[in-house]
Design an enzyme around this catalytic site. Sequence first.
Site, PDB file in Angstrom:
ATOM      1  N   ASN A 180     -10.967  -2.535  -5.357  1.00 51.81           N
ATOM      2  CA  ASN A 180     -10.165  -1.651  -6.212  1.00 51.81           C
ATOM      3  C   ASN A 180     -10.781  -1.451  -7.605  1.00 51.81           C
ATOM      4  O   ASN A 180     -10.443  -0.495  -8.301  1.00 51.81           O
ATOM      5  CB  ASN A 180      -8.728  -2.175  -6.364  1.00 51.81           C
ATOM      6  CG  ASN A 180      -7.873  -2.044  -5.109  1.00 51.81           C
ATOM      7  OD1 ASN A 180      -6.945  -2.820  -4.900  1.00 51.81           O
ATOM      8  ND2 ASN A 180      -8.160  -1.061  -4.261  1.00 51.81           N
ATOM      9  N   GLU A 210       1.671 -13.282  12.368  1.00 52.19           N
ATOM     10  CA  GLU A 210       2.315 -12.122  13.002  1.00 52.19           C
ATOM     11  C   GLU A 210       2.199 -10.920  12.064  1.00 52.19           C
ATOM     12  O   GLU A 210       2.488 -11.021  10.865  1.00 52.19           O
ATOM     13  CB  GLU A 210       3.801 -12.418  13.262  1.00 52.19           C
ATOM     14  CG  GLU A 210       4.030 -13.517  14.279  1.00 52.19           C
ATOM     15  CD  GLU A 210       3.565 -13.133  15.688  1.00 52.19           C
ATOM     16  OE1 GLU A 210       3.593 -11.935  16.034  1.00 52.19           O
ATOM     17  OE2 GLU A 210       3.174 -14.052  16.435  1.00 52.19           O
ATOM     18  N   ASP A 265       0.836  -1.205   0.000  1.00 52.83           N
ATOM     19  CA  ASP A 265       0.000   0.000   0.000  1.00 52.83           C
ATOM     20  C   ASP A 265       0.873   1.259   0.000  1.00 52.83           C
ATOM     21  O   ASP A 265       1.989   1.251   0.508  1.00 52.83           O
ATOM     22  CB  ASP A 265      -0.913  -0.031   1.246  1.00 52.83           C
ATOM     23  CG  ASP A 265      -2.071   0.948   1.126  1.00 52.83           C
ATOM     24  OD1 ASP A 265      -2.353   1.429   0.009  1.00 52.83           O
ATOM     25  OD2 ASP A 265      -2.699   1.235   2.167  1.00 52.83           O
ATOM     26  N   SER A 320      -7.506  -5.559  -5.088  1.00 53.25           N
ATOM     27  CA  SER A 320      -8.640  -6.087  -4.327  1.00 53.25           C
ATOM     28  C   SER A 320      -9.915  -5.987  -5.168  1.00 53.25           C
ATOM     29  O   SER A 320      -9.975  -5.230  -6.146  1.00 53.25           O
ATOM     30  CB  SER A 320      -8.829  -5.297  -3.025  1.00 53.25           C
ATOM     31  OG  SER A 320      -9.337  -3.999  -3.304  1.00 53.25           O
ATOM     32  N   ARG A 334       2.208  -4.860   6.161  1.00 57.41           N
ATOM     33  CA  ARG A 334       1.456  -3.817   5.462  1.00 57.41           C
ATOM     34  C   ARG A 334       2.285  -2.550   5.446  1.00 57.41           C
ATOM     35  O   ARG A 334       2.732  -2.084   6.499  1.00 57.41           O
ATOM     36  CB  ARG A 334       0.098  -3.538   6.090  1.00 57.41           C
ATOM     37  CG  ARG A 334      -0.672  -2.480   5.270  1.00 57.41           C
ATOM     38  CD  ARG A 334      -2.102  -2.269   5.625  1.00 57.41           C
ATOM     39  NE  ARG A 334      -2.707  -1.394   4.608  1.00 57.41           N
ATOM     40  CZ  ARG A 334      -3.965  -1.448   4.189  1.00 57.41           C
ATOM     41  NH1 ARG A 334      -4.778  -2.323   4.692  1.00 57.41           N
ATOM     42  NH2 ARG A 334      -4.415  -0.608   3.266  1.00 57.41           N
TER      43      ARG A 334
END
Length: 247
Positions: A66, A205, A18, A63, A186
């Site tokens: 999107n 994690e 992102d 996505s 991310r």
Amino acid sequence: MEEIEKEKLPRHIAIIMDGNGRWAKKKNLSRISGHLKGVDSVREVVTACREMGIKVLTLYAFSMENWQRPKEEVTALMGLLKEYLLKERDEMVKNNIRLSAIGRLEDLSPDVRATLDEAIKQTKKCDGMILNLALSYGGRSEILYAVHGILSDLKKGRIKEEEIDLSSFPQYLWTRGLPDPDLLIRTSGESRISNFLLYQIAYTELYLTETLWPDFNREELQKAIVDYQSRERRFGLTSEQINGMEE
Ligand code: IPE
Ligand code: IPE
Ligand code: MG
């Protein structure tokens, strides 16, 4: 920088790539230039993961939501995807990387779909690493897809109701056959999942970084893995149990 411990590598890394738009905005460039620079990060991270010995890398590239972006941006992203696949497929074979994809792949235009299928076919014998692209992907839709798959198999008598359990259910997801992610990264400072791998990340994690995706590179990846390796994954147990001591 701290070194990675070879024997504690995450088997599966998933990344929400992102921040391309914000990277471009900061430089007064078009959002599309941000995506273009983002592709360089993809190349660098794929190469680095392969060299480090990561077994599965899942990249959230597009996505389902999107599709609602401006038409020009969607067209540019699909163009970049096609170009990436065409340019990289020989390199993938050379580096023994098998390409796979998850998502509602039928949403892709016929030419992008054909290019994707061809690259998957070309790399299908490779077994050094799986590069798994999430395309037109949505975690909720994936779960619904699994439910429909189960209902259809129930009707056909291929599965019995009592056989629907935690070991059979994941076989109906798009990720069938892949281990759950150990590490989810991310970029760009957002702290949300954005409909990514909802079922599979139960014990993954999380690593959140402010770095925007076009600035993410091998060093940033190494930092994420080193951080991952410092954690104790308890899966609901106590620390003592994990370390093999009696309570
Ligand atoms: C990620 O960057 C790429 C895709 C979602 C396809 P963004 O385009 O979301 O960048 P920001 O979030 O607007 O900065
Ligand atoms: C998530 O990023 C999707 C991809 C990286 C492909 P978004 O930019 O679409 O997510 P939101 O809208 O910020 O949640
Ligand atoms: Mg974004």
